[in-house]
Design an enzyme around this catalytic site. Sequence first.
Site, PDB file in Angstrom:
ATOM      1  N   ARG A   8    -144.232  25.002  47.522  1.00 31.45           N
ATOM      2  CA  ARG A   8    -144.146  23.694  46.866  1.00 31.45           C
ATOM      3  C   ARG A   8    -142.765  23.072  47.085  1.00 31.45           C
ATOM      4  NH1 ARG A   8    -145.975  23.135  40.878  1.00 31.45           N
ATOM      5  NH2 ARG A   8    -146.123  20.975  41.590  1.00 31.45           N
TER       6      ARG A   8
ATOM      7  N   HIS B  47    -141.411  18.985  32.653  1.00 34.10           N
ATOM      8  CA  HIS B  47    -141.970  20.233  33.167  1.00 34.10           C
ATOM      9  C   HIS B  47    -141.007  20.970  34.088  1.00 34.10           C
ATOM     10  CE1 HIS B  47    -146.325  18.670  32.378  1.00 34.10           C
ATOM     11  NE2 HIS B  47    -145.744  19.140  31.305  1.00 34.10           N
TER      12      HIS B  47
ATOM     13  N   CYS C  28    -131.375  35.839  30.554  1.00 35.65           N
ATOM     14  CA  CYS C  28    -130.314  35.204  29.756  1.00 35.65           C
ATOM     15  C   CYS C  28    -130.426  33.683  29.688  1.00 35.65           C
ATOM     16  CB  CYS C  28    -128.943  35.595  30.294  1.00 35.65           C
ATOM     17  SG  CYS C  28    -128.494  34.804  31.874  1.00 35.65           S
TER      18      CYS C  28
ATOM     19  N   CYS D 154    -129.426  37.087  38.886  1.00 39.08           N
ATOM     20  CA  CYS D 154    -128.877  35.941  38.164  1.00 39.08           C
ATOM     21  C   CYS D 154    -127.376  35.864  38.410  1.00 39.08           C
ATOM     22  CB  CYS D 154    -129.161  36.088  36.669  1.00 39.08           C
ATOM     23  SG  CYS D 154    -128.253  34.934  35.611  1.00 39.08           S
TER      24      CYS D 154
ATOM     25  N   ASN E 272    -153.144   3.484  36.954  1.00 41.17           N
ATOM     26  CA  ASN E 272    -153.718   4.731  37.437  1.00 41.17           C
ATOM     27  C   ASN E 272    -154.775   4.427  38.493  1.00 41.17           C
ATOM     28  OD1 ASN E 272    -153.574   7.581  37.195  1.00 41.17           O
ATOM     29  ND2 ASN E 272    -155.470   7.625  36.007  1.00 41.17           N
ATOM     30  N   LEU E 273    -155.057   5.409  39.315  1.00 43.79           N
ATOM     31  CA  LEU E 273    -156.062   5.220  40.351  1.00 43.79           C
ATOM     32  C   LEU E 273    -157.407   4.852  39.742  1.00 43.79           C
ATOM     33  CD1 LEU E 273    -156.457   5.361  43.424  1.00 43.79           C
ATOM     34  CD2 LEU E 273    -157.070   7.775  43.139  1.00 43.79           C
ATOM     35  N   GLU E 274    -157.722   5.446  38.610  1.00 41.07           N
ATOM     36  CA  GLU E 274    -158.945   5.159  37.866  1.00 41.07           C
ATOM     37  C   GLU E 274    -158.673   5.406  36.391  1.00 41.07           C
ATOM     38  OE1 GLU E 274    -161.648   7.828  39.718  1.00 41.07           O
ATOM     39  OE2 GLU E 274    -160.831   9.606  38.726  1.00 41.07           O
TER      40      GLU E 274
ATOM     41  N   ALA F 268    -150.886   3.726  42.942  1.00 39.26           N
ATOM     42  CA  ALA F 268    -149.601   3.382  42.334  1.00 39.26           C
ATOM     43  C   ALA F 268    -148.756   2.512  43.259  1.00 39.26           C
ATOM     44  CB  ALA F 268    -148.845   4.657  41.973  1.00 39.26           C
TER      45      ALA F 268
END
Length: 232
Positions: A58, A108, A119, A135, A200-202, A218
């Site tokens: 991603r 998110h 930690c 870390c 929105n698209l729909e 959009a």
Amino acid sequence: MASAKLVILTGAGISAESGLSTFRDAGGIWAQHAVEDVATPDGFARDPDLVHWFYNARRQAAADVSPNAAHHALARLEREHKGEVVIITQNVDALHEAAGSALVIHMHGALSGALCATCDYRWPAPLAMHTNDPCPACAAPTARPDVVWFGETPYQMEAIWSHLEEADIFAAIGTSGNVYPAAAFAQHAGRAGAHTVELNLEASANVRDFAELRHGPAGVTVPPWVDELLNQ
């Protein structure tokens, strides 16, 4: 409404037009794996290699795309509108920032961040993360993507509710209306007095919560809406 406060929620639909797969795309990366395996704390505990592979893919996909007309229109709105413009995004990509938006709340999390599960230290994620990456703060081999998984609490919710209550206009762009708490934002803002707009698209699952509807891609609906706001 020249100095109106605008609060804008964006979802996967706005980034889909840049080429990023959404959660519901039949042929996208999400379709290859069960949500329970790649987007939950339990899934990470069972198979951290798979989860890191998934988010590395991603992260690479997000690095290979560019903002589209809708992202650029919202950045222009922030630059030119005399009032406050707050973007709350469910997306973990950085396309809003790449387009020039400055005030973006990533509820998110973000693919660009790494989080220590031991930690809670945060640092910029490399393009590829691996199981047992240490870390930088505590050296524990528990690095994970700094994204909010199913079953976890979204980030900055106290600030988000405050922005919604102060909004003169609330708009949702590219959202399905199926995922809470974001699906409740329009109703919350509307009850506080905001004019609510769906782009929105729909029709979304919570279309009834909006006073104004603009349906279509959009990249087609957002730029003229921004023009109208700036010309008021």
